[in-house]
Scaffold this motif. Structure first.
Motif, PDB file in Angstrom:
ATOM      1  N   LEU A  16       0.757  -1.239   0.027  1.00 10.68           N
ATOM      2  CA  LEU A  16      -0.081   0.265   0.144  1.00 10.68           C
ATOM      3  C   LEU A  16       0.807   1.302  -0.084  1.00 10.68           C
ATOM      4  O   LEU A  16       1.769   1.397   0.826  1.00 10.68           O
ATOM      5  CB  LEU A  16      -0.928   0.100   1.234  1.00 10.68           C
ATOM      6  N   ASP A  17       0.571   2.213  -0.973  1.00 12.01           N
ATOM      7  CA  ASP A  17       1.225   3.524  -0.997  1.00 12.01           C
ATOM      8  C   ASP A  17       0.302   4.310   0.308  1.00 12.01           C
ATOM      9  O   ASP A  17      -0.571   3.699   0.697  1.00 12.01           O
ATOM     10  CB  ASP A  17       0.907   4.151  -2.259  1.00 12.01           C
ATOM     11  N   GLY A  20      -2.418   9.819  -0.877  1.00 10.75           N
ATOM     12  CA  GLY A  20      -3.512   9.825  -1.897  1.00 10.75           C
ATOM     13  C   GLY A  20      -3.904   8.458  -2.291  1.00 10.75           C
ATOM     14  O   GLY A  20      -4.711   7.974  -2.943  1.00 10.75           O
ATOM     15  N   THR A  21      -3.420   7.392  -1.280  1.00 11.52           N
ATOM     16  CA  THR A  21      -3.982   6.204  -1.532  1.00 11.52           C
ATOM     17  C   THR A  21      -4.611   5.565  -0.356  1.00 11.52           C
ATOM     18  O   THR A  21      -5.722   5.307  -0.186  1.00 11.52           O
ATOM     19  CB  THR A  21      -3.015   5.076  -1.674  1.00 11.52           C
ATOM     20  N   LEU A  22      -4.118   5.843   0.972  1.00 13.95           N
ATOM     21  CA  LEU A  22      -4.664   5.569   2.231  1.00 13.95           C
ATOM     22  C   LEU A  22      -5.084   6.873   2.865  1.00 13.95           C
ATOM     23  O   LEU A  22      -5.950   6.605   3.628  1.00 13.95           O
ATOM     24  CB  LEU A  22      -3.345   4.754   3.246  1.00 13.95           C
ATOM     25  N   ALA A  23      -4.673   7.657   2.670  1.00 17.48           N
ATOM     26  CA  ALA A  23      -5.090   8.990   3.097  1.00 17.48           C
ATOM     27  C   ALA A  23      -4.831  10.127   2.008  1.00 17.48           C
ATOM     28  O   ALA A  23      -4.328  10.163   0.929  1.00 17.48           O
ATOM     29  CB  ALA A  23      -3.873   9.483   4.287  1.00 17.48           C
ATOM     30  N   ALA A  52       1.993 -10.230   5.994  1.00 19.41           N
ATOM     31  CA  ALA A  52       2.326  -9.923   4.537  1.00 19.41           C
ATOM     32  C   ALA A  52       1.744  -8.719   3.970  1.00 19.41           C
ATOM     33  O   ALA A  52       0.771  -8.655   3.247  1.00 19.41           O
ATOM     34  CB  ALA A  52       1.878 -11.045   3.390  1.00 19.41           C
ATOM     35  N   LEU A  53       2.020  -7.500   4.835  1.00 18.01           N
ATOM     36  CA  LEU A  53       1.446  -6.382   4.598  1.00 18.01           C
ATOM     37  C   LEU A  53       2.728  -5.483   4.498  1.00 18.01           C
ATOM     38  O   LEU A  53       3.369  -5.593   5.528  1.00 18.01           O
ATOM     39  CB  LEU A  53       0.504  -5.900   5.557  1.00 18.01           C
ATOM     40  N   ALA A  54       2.762  -4.628   3.686  1.00 20.08           N
ATOM     41  CA  ALA A  54       4.154  -3.538   3.623  1.00 20.08           C
ATOM     42  C   ALA A  54       3.621  -2.281   3.057  1.00 20.08           C
ATOM     43  O   ALA A  54       2.756  -2.283   1.789  1.00 20.08           O
ATOM     44  CB  ALA A  54       4.987  -4.352   2.681  1.00 20.08           C
ATOM     45  N   LEU A  55       3.905  -1.292   3.546  1.00 17.69           N
ATOM     46  CA  LEU A  55       3.717   0.077   3.068  1.00 17.69           C
ATOM     47  C   LEU A  55       4.905   0.340   2.163  1.00 17.69           C
ATOM     48  O   LEU A  55       5.889   0.287   2.360  1.00 17.69           O
ATOM     49  CB  LEU A  55       3.498   1.336   4.146  1.00 17.69           C
ATOM     50  N   VAL A  56       4.607   0.942   0.905  1.00 18.54           N
ATOM     51  CA  VAL A  56       5.457   1.246  -0.139  1.00 18.54           C
ATOM     52  C   VAL A  56       5.173   2.940  -0.489  1.00 18.54           C
ATOM     53  O   VAL A  56       4.376   2.953  -1.130  1.00 18.54           O
ATOM     54  CB  VAL A  56       5.469   0.465  -1.400  1.00 18.54           C
ATOM     55  N   THR A  57       6.054   3.545   0.107  1.00 12.45           N
ATOM     56  CA  THR A  57       5.728   5.128  -0.225  1.00 12.45           C
ATOM     57  C   THR A  57       7.066   5.873  -0.471  1.00 12.45           C
ATOM     58  O   THR A  57       8.187   5.332  -0.394  1.00 12.45           O
ATOM     59  CB  THR A  57       5.233   5.536   1.376  1.00 12.45           C
ATOM     60  N   GLY A  58       6.673   6.988  -0.919  1.00 10.34           N
ATOM     61  CA  GLY A  58       7.880   7.901  -1.301  1.00 10.34           C
ATOM     62  C   GLY A  58       8.552   8.861   0.192  1.00 10.34           C
ATOM     63  O   GLY A  58       9.446   9.253   0.087  1.00 10.34           O
ATOM     64  N   ARG A  59       7.715   8.611   1.291  1.00  8.29           N
ATOM     65  CA  ARG A  59       8.228   9.312   2.399  1.00  8.29           C
ATOM     66  C   ARG A  59       9.339   8.563   3.095  1.00  8.29           C
ATOM     67  O   ARG A  59       9.573   7.458   2.777  1.00  8.29           O
ATOM     68  CB  ARG A  59       6.931   9.484   3.215  1.00  8.29           C
ATOM     69  N   ALA A  60       9.979   9.483   3.820  1.00  2.00           N
ATOM     70  CA  ALA A  60      10.941   8.641   4.716  1.00  2.00           C
ATOM     71  C   ALA A  60      10.326   8.348   6.095  1.00  2.00           C
ATOM     72  O   ALA A  60       9.211   8.527   6.451  1.00  2.00           O
ATOM     73  CB  ALA A  60      11.868  10.094   4.945  1.00  2.00           C
ATOM     74  N   PHE A 192      -1.259  -4.475  -5.072  1.00  2.00           N
ATOM     75  CA  PHE A 192      -0.604  -3.087  -4.672  1.00  2.00           C
ATOM     76  C   PHE A 192      -1.606  -1.919  -5.155  1.00  2.00           C
ATOM     77  O   PHE A 192      -2.163  -2.003  -6.261  1.00  2.00           O
ATOM     78  CB  PHE A 192       0.836  -3.106  -5.516  1.00  2.00           C
ATOM     79  N   ALA A 193      -1.904  -0.909  -3.997  1.00  2.00           N
ATOM     80  CA  ALA A 193      -2.607   0.186  -4.434  1.00  2.00           C
ATOM     81  C   ALA A 193      -2.064   1.411  -4.480  1.00  2.00           C
ATOM     82  O   ALA A 193      -1.184   1.568  -3.682  1.00  2.00           O
ATOM     83  CB  ALA A 193      -3.944   0.157  -3.506  1.00  2.00           C
ATOM     84  N   GLY A 194      -2.032   2.184  -5.392  1.00  2.00           N
ATOM     85  CA  GLY A 194      -1.169   3.274  -5.319  1.00  2.00           C
ATOM     86  C   GLY A 194      -1.980   4.462  -6.289  1.00  2.00           C
ATOM     87  O   GLY A 194      -2.866   4.037  -6.977  1.00  2.00           O
ATOM     88  N   ASP A 195      -1.734   5.701  -6.142  1.00  2.00           N
ATOM     89  CA  ASP A 195      -2.547   6.886  -7.017  1.00  2.00           C
ATOM     90  C   ASP A 195      -1.752   7.532  -8.003  1.00  2.00           C
ATOM     91  O   ASP A 195      -2.120   8.489  -8.556  1.00  2.00           O
ATOM     92  CB  ASP A 195      -2.985   7.567  -5.821  1.00  2.00           C
ATOM     93  N   ASP A 196      -0.327   7.224  -8.068  1.00  2.00           N
ATOM     94  CA  ASP A 196       0.413   8.535  -8.630  1.00  2.00           C
ATOM     95  C   ASP A 196       1.297   7.945  -9.792  1.00  2.00           C
ATOM     96  O   ASP A 196       1.384   6.637  -9.825  1.00  2.00           O
ATOM     97  CB  ASP A 196       1.333   9.110  -7.880  1.00  2.00           C
ATOM     98  N   VAL A 197       1.699   8.508 -10.700  1.00  2.00           N
ATOM     99  CA  VAL A 197       2.772   7.904 -11.665  1.00  2.00           C
ATOM    100  C   VAL A 197       4.063   7.212 -10.893  1.00  2.00           C
ATOM    101  O   VAL A 197       4.525   6.112 -11.524  1.00  2.00           O
ATOM    102  CB  VAL A 197       3.194   9.032 -12.827  1.00  2.00           C
ATOM    103  N   THR A 198       4.342   7.686  -9.760  1.00  2.00           N
ATOM    104  CA  THR A 198       5.436   6.893  -9.089  1.00  2.00           C
ATOM    105  C   THR A 198       4.997   5.562  -8.920  1.00  2.00           C
ATOM    106  O   THR A 198       5.977   4.602  -8.396  1.00  2.00           O
ATOM    107  CB  THR A 198       5.987   7.715  -7.962  1.00  2.00           C
TER     108      THR A 198
END
Length: 248
Positions: A16-17, A20-23, A52-60, A192-198
């Motif tokens: 999960l991103d 824009g995805t969870l928030a 078997a759950l992981a957040l996959v984010t651009g944040r630090a 996998f759920a995400g909202d952006d081009v990244t």
């Protein structure tokens, strides 16, 4: 493209991103609000999926950690996969890319001259946000593109009211692929759920592995499923959890 898939299966590996995805997105990263009951939902999904759950984010990690949970309880990939945290607590990370300082210096000059810009410095990357100054989008992109023109190891990414510079070899798809080779993710069906081009690299990987990509919101995508907004995704996740708890 279809709408949301059937409810999450017990043998899923969930990625999960966050923004824009969870928030819902906000005018600046530190203004994002964690939805009520989100942390509890993630904990319960983590338990149901045997970890078997992981957040996959651009944040630090230092940025997102205090917003969700301390100490951090889940596997995760931060900074688009440059920093990957396993369930065992091990951290795999790339070093700070050569040339990043030049991009940061160029962004600092823009921020000093223009109101509405926000520079986000991370361990291995940087992000220049212009949501409060949308007319500066092209200037931000062009300035950072020139700053890294002679740095083949760096990549410019354009997101929602943000332009980022990161290591070219790093992306969310690479991070998800690495997780899928490890316990407890290996042998499961990736979602996998995400909202952006990244997030497109992540969609590519999970779908290549026979899994499910979910695009949250509008815009072109290679994901084969879509939902309208983060609230809809959270409801789908909650429904999946409820269905599993009521199954005899």
């Amino acid at each position: 493209m279809s709408t949301l898939p059937r409810l999450l299966a017990d043998r899923s590996a969930l990625f999960l991103d966050f923004d824009g995805t969870l928030a819902e997105l906000a005018h600046r990263p530190d203004a994002v609000r964690v939805p009520p009951a989100l942390v509890d939902l993630l904990h319960k999904l983590h338990q149901r999926l045997d970890g078997a759950l992981a957040l996959v984010t651009g944040r630090a990690l230092d940025d997102l950690g205090p917003m969700l949970a301390t100490p951090w309880p889940w596997a995760a990939a931060f900074e688009h996969g440059a920093v990957r945290l396993s369930l065992q607590g091990g951290v795999a990370g790339t070093s700070r890319p050569a040339g990043l300082s030049r991009a940061i210096a160029a962004a600092e000059q823009l921020v000093s001259r223009h109101d509405g810009l926000l520079l986000e410095r991370k361990q291995t990357s940087m992000a220049l946000h212009y949501r409060l100054a949308p007319s500066l989008a092209v200037l931000c992109e062009d300035t950072l593109a020139r700053a890294i023109a002679d740095e083949p190891g760096l990549q410019l990414m354009r997101g929602k009211a943000v332009v980022e510079v990161k290591a070219a070899a790093v992306n969310k798809g690479v991070a998800i692929d690495a997780f899928m080779r490890e316990a407890p993710f290996a042998g499961r069906v990736p979602v996998f759920a995400g909202d952006d081009v990244t997030d497109e690299a992540g969609f590519d990987v999970v779908q290549r592995l026979g899994g499910i990509g979910i695009k949250v919101g509008d815009g072109p995508t290679r994901a084969r499923h879509r939902c309208a907004h983060p609230e809809a995704l959270r409801a789908w996740l909650a429904d999946s959890l409820l269905a599993s708890s009521t199954t005899p």
